[in-house]
Write a protein that holds these residues in place. Sequence first.
Motif, PDB file in Angstrom:
ATOM      1  N   ASP A   1      42.493 -44.584 -19.081  1.00 52.33           N
ATOM      2  CA  ASP A   1      41.933 -44.911 -17.769  1.00 52.33           C
ATOM      3  C   ASP A   1      40.414 -44.786 -17.776  1.00 52.33           C
ATOM      4  O   ASP A   1      39.710 -45.615 -17.189  1.00 52.33           O
ATOM      5  N   VAL A   2      39.930 -43.749 -18.444  1.00 54.44           N
ATOM      6  CA  VAL A   2      38.497 -43.431 -18.401  1.00 54.44           C
ATOM      7  C   VAL A   2      37.983 -43.170 -19.809  1.00 54.44           C
ATOM      8  O   VAL A   2      38.666 -42.550 -20.626  1.00 54.44           O
ATOM      9  N   VAL A   3      36.764 -43.637 -20.075  1.00 62.67           N
ATOM     10  CA  VAL A   3      36.019 -43.236 -21.270  1.00 62.67           C
ATOM     11  C   VAL A   3      34.764 -42.501 -20.818  1.00 62.67           C
ATOM     12  O   VAL A   3      34.019 -42.995 -19.961  1.00 62.67           O
ATOM     13  N   ILE A   4      34.555 -41.311 -21.377  1.00 66.06           N
ATOM     14  CA  ILE A   4      33.311 -40.570 -21.165  1.00 66.06           C
ATOM     15  C   ILE A   4      32.548 -40.583 -22.473  1.00 66.06           C
ATOM     16  O   ILE A   4      33.039 -40.092 -23.494  1.00 66.06           O
ATOM     17  N   LEU A   5      31.356 -41.148 -22.442  1.00 65.43           N
ATOM     18  CA  LEU A   5      30.499 -41.200 -23.629  1.00 65.43           C
ATOM     19  C   LEU A   5      29.446 -40.096 -23.533  1.00 65.43           C
ATOM     20  O   LEU A   5      28.598 -40.116 -22.635  1.00 65.43           O
ATOM     21  N   ASN A   6      29.521 -39.145 -24.449  1.00 66.08           N
ATOM     22  CA  ASN A   6      28.521 -38.085 -24.507  1.00 66.08           C
ATOM     23  C   ASN A   6      27.473 -38.504 -25.539  1.00 66.08           C
ATOM     24  O   ASN A   6      27.733 -38.516 -26.736  1.00 66.08           O
ATOM     25  N   THR A   7      26.295 -38.869 -25.067  1.00 65.92           N
ATOM     26  CA  THR A   7      25.324 -39.603 -25.882  1.00 65.92           C
ATOM     27  C   THR A   7      24.219 -38.721 -26.445  1.00 65.92           C
ATOM     28  O   THR A   7      24.003 -37.586 -25.998  1.00 65.92           O
ATOM     29  N   CYS A   8      23.487 -39.300 -27.404  1.00 70.78           N
ATOM     30  CA  CYS A   8      22.344 -38.642 -28.032  1.00 70.78           C
ATOM     31  C   CYS A   8      21.088 -39.466 -27.786  1.00 70.78           C
ATOM     32  O   CYS A   8      21.145 -40.692 -27.679  1.00 70.78           O
ATOM     33  N   SER A   9      19.948 -38.780 -27.708  1.00 65.53           N
ATOM     34  CA  SER A   9      18.671 -39.482 -27.515  1.00 65.53           C
ATOM     35  C   SER A   9      17.553 -38.803 -28.292  1.00 65.53           C
ATOM     36  O   SER A   9      16.398 -38.874 -27.919  1.00 65.53           O
ATOM     37  N   PHE A  10      17.918 -38.153 -29.394  1.00 66.86           N
ATOM     38  CA  PHE A  10      16.956 -37.346 -30.146  1.00 66.86           C
ATOM     39  C   PHE A  10      15.880 -38.207 -30.785  1.00 66.86           C
ATOM     40  O   PHE A  10      14.690 -37.911 -30.713  1.00 66.86           O
ATOM     41  N   ILE A  11      16.298 -39.295 -31.443  1.00 65.85           N
ATOM     42  CA  ILE A  11      15.358 -40.227 -32.072  1.00 65.85           C
ATOM     43  C   ILE A  11      15.813 -41.649 -31.787  1.00 65.85           C
ATOM     44  O   ILE A  11      16.909 -41.867 -31.243  1.00 65.85           O
ATOM     45  N   GLY A  12      14.993 -42.616 -32.183  1.00 70.53           N
ATOM     46  CA  GLY A  12      15.293 -44.015 -31.894  1.00 70.53           C
ATOM     47  C   GLY A  12      16.644 -44.467 -32.416  1.00 70.53           C
ATOM     48  O   GLY A  12      17.399 -45.167 -31.724  1.00 70.53           O
ATOM     49  N   ASP A  13      16.987 -44.093 -33.648  1.00 73.07           N
ATOM     50  CA  ASP A  13      18.272 -44.502 -34.215  1.00 73.07           C
ATOM     51  C   ASP A  13      19.436 -43.953 -33.405  1.00 73.07           C
ATOM     52  O   ASP A  13      20.464 -44.618 -33.245  1.00 73.07           O
ATOM     53  N   ALA A  14      19.298 -42.721 -32.906  1.00 78.63           N
ATOM     54  CA  ALA A  14      20.361 -42.119 -32.110  1.00 78.63           C
ATOM     55  C   ALA A  14      20.529 -42.849 -30.782  1.00 78.63           C
ATOM     56  O   ALA A  14      21.652 -43.068 -30.313  1.00 78.63           O
ATOM     57  N   ARG A  15      19.410 -43.231 -30.155  1.00 84.05           N
ATOM     58  CA  ARG A  15      19.501 -43.994 -28.905  1.00 84.05           C
ATOM     59  C   ARG A  15      20.173 -45.343 -29.147  1.00 84.05           C
ATOM     60  O   ARG A  15      20.995 -45.784 -28.340  1.00 84.05           O
ATOM     61  N   GLU A  16      19.805 -45.976 -30.252  1.00 81.90           N
ATOM     62  CA  GLU A  16      20.400 -47.275 -30.561  1.00 81.90           C
ATOM     63  C   GLU A  16      21.909 -47.143 -30.770  1.00 81.90           C
ATOM     64  O   GLU A  16      22.690 -47.969 -30.271  1.00 81.90           O
ATOM     65  N   GLU A  17      22.317 -46.101 -31.483  1.00 83.95           N
ATOM     66  CA  GLU A  17      23.748 -45.877 -31.682  1.00 83.95           C
ATOM     67  C   GLU A  17      24.459 -45.651 -30.350  1.00 83.95           C
ATOM     68  O   GLU A  17      25.562 -46.169 -30.109  1.00 83.95           O
ATOM     69  N   SER A  18      23.840 -44.881 -29.464  1.00 90.18           N
ATOM     70  CA  SER A  18      24.451 -44.599 -28.161  1.00 90.18           C
ATOM     71  C   SER A  18      24.586 -45.865 -27.325  1.00 90.18           C
ATOM     72  O   SER A  18      25.639 -46.120 -26.725  1.00 90.18           O
ATOM     73  N   VAL A  19      23.520 -46.664 -27.282  1.00 89.37           N
ATOM     74  CA  VAL A  19      23.584 -47.913 -26.511  1.00 89.37           C
ATOM     75  C   VAL A  19      24.627 -48.851 -27.094  1.00 89.37           C
ATOM     76  O   VAL A  19      25.391 -49.500 -26.358  1.00 89.37           O
ATOM     77  N   ASN A  20      24.684 -48.947 -28.413  1.00 90.74           N
ATOM     78  CA  ASN A  20      25.688 -49.817 -29.041  1.00 90.74           C
ATOM     79  C   ASN A  20      27.104 -49.381 -28.692  1.00 90.74           C
ATOM     80  O   ASN A  20      27.983 -50.226 -28.454  1.00 90.74           O
ATOM     81  N   GLU A  21      27.335 -48.084 -28.640  1.00 93.11           N
ATOM     82  CA  GLU A  21      28.681 -47.606 -28.284  1.00 93.11           C
ATOM     83  C   GLU A  21      28.993 -47.901 -26.818  1.00 93.11           C
ATOM     84  O   GLU A  21      30.136 -48.229 -26.471  1.00 93.11           O
ATOM     85  N   ILE A  22      27.985 -47.805 -25.943  1.00 89.92           N
ATOM     86  CA  ILE A  22      28.196 -48.191 -24.542  1.00 89.92           C
ATOM     87  C   ILE A  22      28.605 -49.661 -24.471  1.00 89.92           C
ATOM     88  O   ILE A  22      29.545 -50.028 -23.739  1.00 89.92           O
ATOM     89  N   LEU A  23      27.934 -50.519 -25.234  1.00 86.58           N
ATOM     90  CA  LEU A  23      28.253 -51.952 -25.225  1.00 86.58           C
ATOM     91  C   LEU A  23      29.666 -52.199 -25.747  1.00 86.58           C
ATOM     92  O   LEU A  23      30.380 -53.074 -25.238  1.00 86.58           O
ATOM     93  N   VAL A  24      30.073 -51.431 -26.756  1.00 91.30           N
ATOM     94  CA  VAL A  24      31.446 -51.552 -27.265  1.00 91.30           C
ATOM     95  C   VAL A  24      32.447 -51.224 -26.163  1.00 91.30           C
ATOM     96  O   VAL A  24      33.453 -51.927 -25.969  1.00 91.30           O
ATOM     97  N   GLN A  25      32.178 -50.167 -25.417  1.00 91.06           N
ATOM     98  CA  GLN A  25      33.107 -49.769 -24.365  1.00 91.06           C
ATOM     99  C   GLN A  25      33.083 -50.743 -23.187  1.00 91.06           C
ATOM    100  O   GLN A  25      34.105 -50.955 -22.532  1.00 91.06           O
ATOM    101  N   ILE A  26      31.936 -51.341 -22.913  1.00 90.61           N
ATOM    102  CA  ILE A  26      31.876 -52.381 -21.876  1.00 90.61           C
ATOM    103  C   ILE A  26      32.755 -53.564 -22.276  1.00 90.61           C
ATOM    104  O   ILE A  26      33.489 -54.125 -21.456  1.00 90.61           O
ATOM    105  N   GLU A  27      32.688 -53.939 -23.546  1.00100.53           N
ATOM    106  CA  GLU A  27      33.550 -55.015 -24.046  1.00100.53           C
ATOM    107  C   GLU A  27      35.025 -54.643 -23.903  1.00100.53           C
ATOM    108  O   GLU A  27      35.859 -55.475 -23.513  1.00100.53           O
ATOM    109  N   ARG A  28      35.362 -53.417 -24.178  1.00 99.24           N
ATOM    110  CA  ARG A  28      36.750 -52.957 -24.032  1.00 99.24           C
ATOM    111  C   ARG A  28      37.171 -52.976 -22.556  1.00 99.24           C
ATOM    112  O   ARG A  28      38.321 -53.264 -22.230  1.00 99.24           O
TER     113      ARG A  28
END
Length: 425
Positions: A40-67
């Motif tokens: 029913d729900v996805v909770i994404l606990n994200t990282c923002s330490f460096i640029g690569d981590a932010r990119e990974e977090s945003v990409n995972e959000i986009l994956v879940q939006i597609e789902r």
Amino acid sequence: MTVNIITLGCSKNIVDSEIMAARLQKSGHRIFFEGTMKTDVVILNTCSFIGDAREESVNEILVQIERKMRRQVKKIFVVGCLAQRCKRELVDELPEVDGFYTFEELKELTGMPDFDLLGSSERLLSTPFHYAYLKISEGCDHSCSYCAIPLIRGKQVSKPIPLLVEEARKLVDQGVKELMLIAQDLTYYGVDLTGKRELAGLMEALAQVKGLEWIRLHYAYPLNFPYEALEVMNAYPQYCKYLDIPFQHISDDILKSMRRGGSSQYIYDLIARIRETVPGIALRTTLISGYPTETHEQHKELVEFVRKNRFERLGVFAYSREDDTPAYDLGDPVRRNIKTRRVNEIMQLQEGISRELNEAKVGQTLRVIVDAEDQDFYVGRTEFDSPDVDNSVLIRKDKALKIGEFYNVKIVDAADYDLYGTINE
């Protein structure tokens, strides 16, 4: 509801997810820690330490939006460091997400007005049952020029010793045998509570918790290192001869620009004293390559630092320019390809060092905890290895072993980052 919690970033986020999971389960929800299952729900606990981590977090959000568009999930909630740092922009850019929650707003998400990430001792483990992370403090009082953590997590707040001991006991009751103590700065623990460093006292208290067989220390800040913690490490066999201590660089000029405090000589003396006080200790460190003012000569100085000290475990980050940090105004003049080349040079050196140190263990019998089983081997670790980031011991399947149990393993072969062994009868 069914709730799937996906955790990105560091082990401190793992603890936060487990605390949220325990509270949501207490409210009657069914909790999972699987990335692709239908819930029913996805909770994404994200990282923002460096640029690569932010990119990974945003990409995972986009994956879940597609789902969500495929009706594999009904609602998406985003929490953690990315939500804390960039909520305003994310709300506008990603309207498909049903909610972004800062740390202060997690009370709304959990539906519990008393919800407190640091104050809770209730955890629903997402790690294998036999090990867990114990977050002893939140935030950081240092002002390292490259680091956004104080902007995201705030000043240091230490969790009192009685609460940490209670949490450790509850984890042992769940089957935990190994604890990794974590914080943004482990060695500053307790200063906000008593005005002095209390890590050694905490270590003494945790050593009294029956059932804990291994305890290891992560993320120690080098400056004003509390040497009494090493004496406690020697006094109790539960403490692994292991210390994660990020040095970041060795050039005096760069250390000054980074606002790390101390000097190259201080670091060399500290390493020597640690190794002298705890013979056989495995040191893990982290370095930053391509800092804005780093010259070719300073990079070579860093390479020589790694060569001389022969760290048992080592990782390198390419410098990431972070908004609102003191180093931001220095720009990012070191080209990406040069950063990559410098990182690779250090890691190639470390690869050879790691292999030599591993080969020296061939013929020895080491105590190993078994973490998992794959098709060809049981996968374990020694006291010199933390989960996910360090070496593994691959044990031949000569006999059936139990996950989460300790065995004496004779090392018969070595690779760059793995040991191979057989059960020593």
